[in-house]
Design a protein around this motif. Structure first.
Motif, PDB file in Angstrom:
ATOM      1  N   THR A   1     -77.550  -8.619  48.209  1.00  0.00           N
ATOM      2  CA  THR A   1     -76.168  -8.651  48.708  1.00  0.00           C
ATOM      3  C   THR A   1     -75.240  -9.422  47.766  1.00  0.00           C
ATOM      4  N   GLY A   2     -75.802  -9.934  46.680  1.00  0.00           N
ATOM      5  CA  GLY A   2     -74.985 -10.650  45.711  1.00  0.00           C
ATOM      6  C   GLY A   2     -75.074 -12.153  45.804  1.00  0.00           C
ATOM      7  N   LEU A   3     -75.859 -12.670  46.744  1.00  0.00           N
ATOM      8  CA  LEU A   3     -76.032 -14.107  46.859  1.00  0.00           C
ATOM      9  C   LEU A   3     -76.998 -14.615  45.790  1.00  0.00           C
ATOM     10  N   ARG A   4     -76.758 -15.819  45.321  1.00  0.00           N
ATOM     11  CA  ARG A   4     -77.717 -16.467  44.423  1.00  0.00           C
ATOM     12  C   ARG A   4     -78.822 -17.020  45.309  1.00  0.00           C
ATOM     13  N   SER A   5     -80.000 -16.457  45.180  1.00  0.00           N
ATOM     14  CA  SER A   5     -81.067 -16.710  46.134  1.00  0.00           C
ATOM     15  C   SER A   5     -82.273 -17.367  45.470  1.00  0.00           C
ATOM     16  N   ALA A   6     -82.931 -18.254  46.223  1.00  0.00           N
ATOM     17  CA  ALA A   6     -84.156 -18.903  45.747  1.00  0.00           C
ATOM     18  C   ALA A   6     -85.200 -18.880  46.848  1.00  0.00           C
ATOM     19  N   ALA A   7     -86.456 -18.762  46.461  1.00  0.00           N
ATOM     20  CA  ALA A   7     -87.583 -18.819  47.395  1.00  0.00           C
ATOM     21  C   ALA A   7     -88.481 -19.968  46.979  1.00  0.00           C
ATOM     22  N   VAL A   8     -88.818 -20.835  47.934  1.00  0.00           N
ATOM     23  CA  VAL A   8     -89.587 -22.042  47.653  1.00  0.00           C
ATOM     24  C   VAL A   8     -90.846 -22.056  48.517  1.00  0.00           C
ATOM     25  N   GLU A   9     -91.976 -22.317  47.891  1.00  0.00           N
ATOM     26  CA  GLU A   9     -93.250 -22.360  48.608  1.00  0.00           C
ATOM     27  C   GLU A   9     -93.647 -23.812  48.889  1.00  0.00           C
ATOM     28  N   LEU A  10     -93.795 -24.121  50.188  1.00  0.00           N
ATOM     29  CA  LEU A  10     -94.274 -25.447  50.591  1.00  0.00           C
ATOM     30  C   LEU A  10     -95.449 -25.356  51.562  1.00  0.00           C
ATOM     31  N   ALA A  11     -95.917 -24.143  51.836  1.00  0.00           N
ATOM     32  CA  ALA A  11     -97.074 -23.969  52.711  1.00  0.00           C
ATOM     33  C   ALA A  11     -98.336 -24.405  51.971  1.00  0.00           C
ATOM     34  N   GLY A  12     -99.079 -25.341  52.560  1.00  0.00           N
ATOM     35  CA  GLY A  12    -100.280 -25.847  51.916  1.00  0.00           C
ATOM     36  C   GLY A  12    -101.275 -24.743  51.595  1.00  0.00           C
ATOM     37  N   CYS A  13    -101.819 -24.753  50.384  1.00  0.00           N
ATOM     38  CA  CYS A  13    -102.805 -23.754  49.944  1.00  0.00           C
ATOM     39  C   CYS A  13    -102.286 -22.329  50.150  1.00  0.00           C
TER      40      CYS A  13
END
Length: 226
Positions: A82-94
């Protein structure tokens, strides 16, 4: 608590991962995931409180196997579409590495392995992270999958907030929700079955889910009405 739930039929005709949107308990239009995950991302970006820094969505699973990581990928990707500057962050253990779900495991970029002890003010991390489908991906490093300490998490999130419009965090069991700060909006994923609902109630006793959104996964063995 607001609510999202839904229905999506697979090749066998059985309902799978389905989400609809309701605001402050009032039923709203249904949204289908993954088919309408782009529209879901648009709704989230427009309905959540406006702010100068990025909107942080903290995805939490009431129990395992609900597809929290997959939804993290879907929402962050559609937000980018949609044009947003997007980030995905992983914090789920293992978690195994969120980059694998993006199909970007061969790309070179920083993971939490390099940032887990970061402190202070950090510049724009975007050029240094894996980029997949126009999403900046910060995954756990392999093979150890060590999570960041509290100071590093705070420093990195501040950097991502300044350089992005939406940050979607795969928070696993939600144990670190408080460390994301008040600006993070929790999104609790629950299966439409007795055990998952019971687990969600236990989870709500352990972490503060004030203002949380709710995603209900339906499908084979998950027939409770939303």
């Amino acid at each position: 608590m607001s609510s999202l739930t839904g229905r999506n039929s697979g090749d066998d005709g059985a309902p799978h991962h389905c989400v609809w949107w309701a605001r402050t308990w009032r039923h709203g239009p249904r949204r289908w995931v993954p088919g309408e995950s782009q529209r879901l991302a648009e709704v989230l970006s427009s309905e959540l409180p406006g702010q100068d820094a990025a909107q942080i969505l903290a995805l939490i699973g009431a129990s395992g196997g609900l597809g929290v990581s997959c939804l993290t990928v879907a929402l962050s990707t559609r937000a980018a579409d949609t044009g947003l500057r997007s980030a995905a962050v992983e914090l789920a253990g293992c978690g195994g590495g969120l980059d694998l779900l993006f199909g970007a495991e061969t790309q070179v970029g920083m993971t939490w392995e390099e940032l887990r002890h970061a402190v202070g003010e950090i510049g724009d991390l975007t050029p240094h992270l894996v980029s997949a489908e126009r999403v900046s991906v910060l995954a756990l490093g392999r093979p150890h999958g060590d999570s960041p300490d509290e100071a590093a998490l705070s420093a990195v999130l501040r950097s991502l907030e300044r350089s992005h419009d939406m940050v979607v965090v795969d928070l696993g069991d939600g144990a670190r929700l408080a460390e994301l700060g008040r600006r993070a909006v929790p999104l609790l994923m629950v299966g439409a079955d007795v055990r998952s609902v019971a687990a969600a109630r236990m989870r709500a006793r352990r972490i503060d889910l004030t203002g949380a959104l709710l995603v209900v996964r339906v499908g084979k063995g998950r027939g409770l009405p939303p």
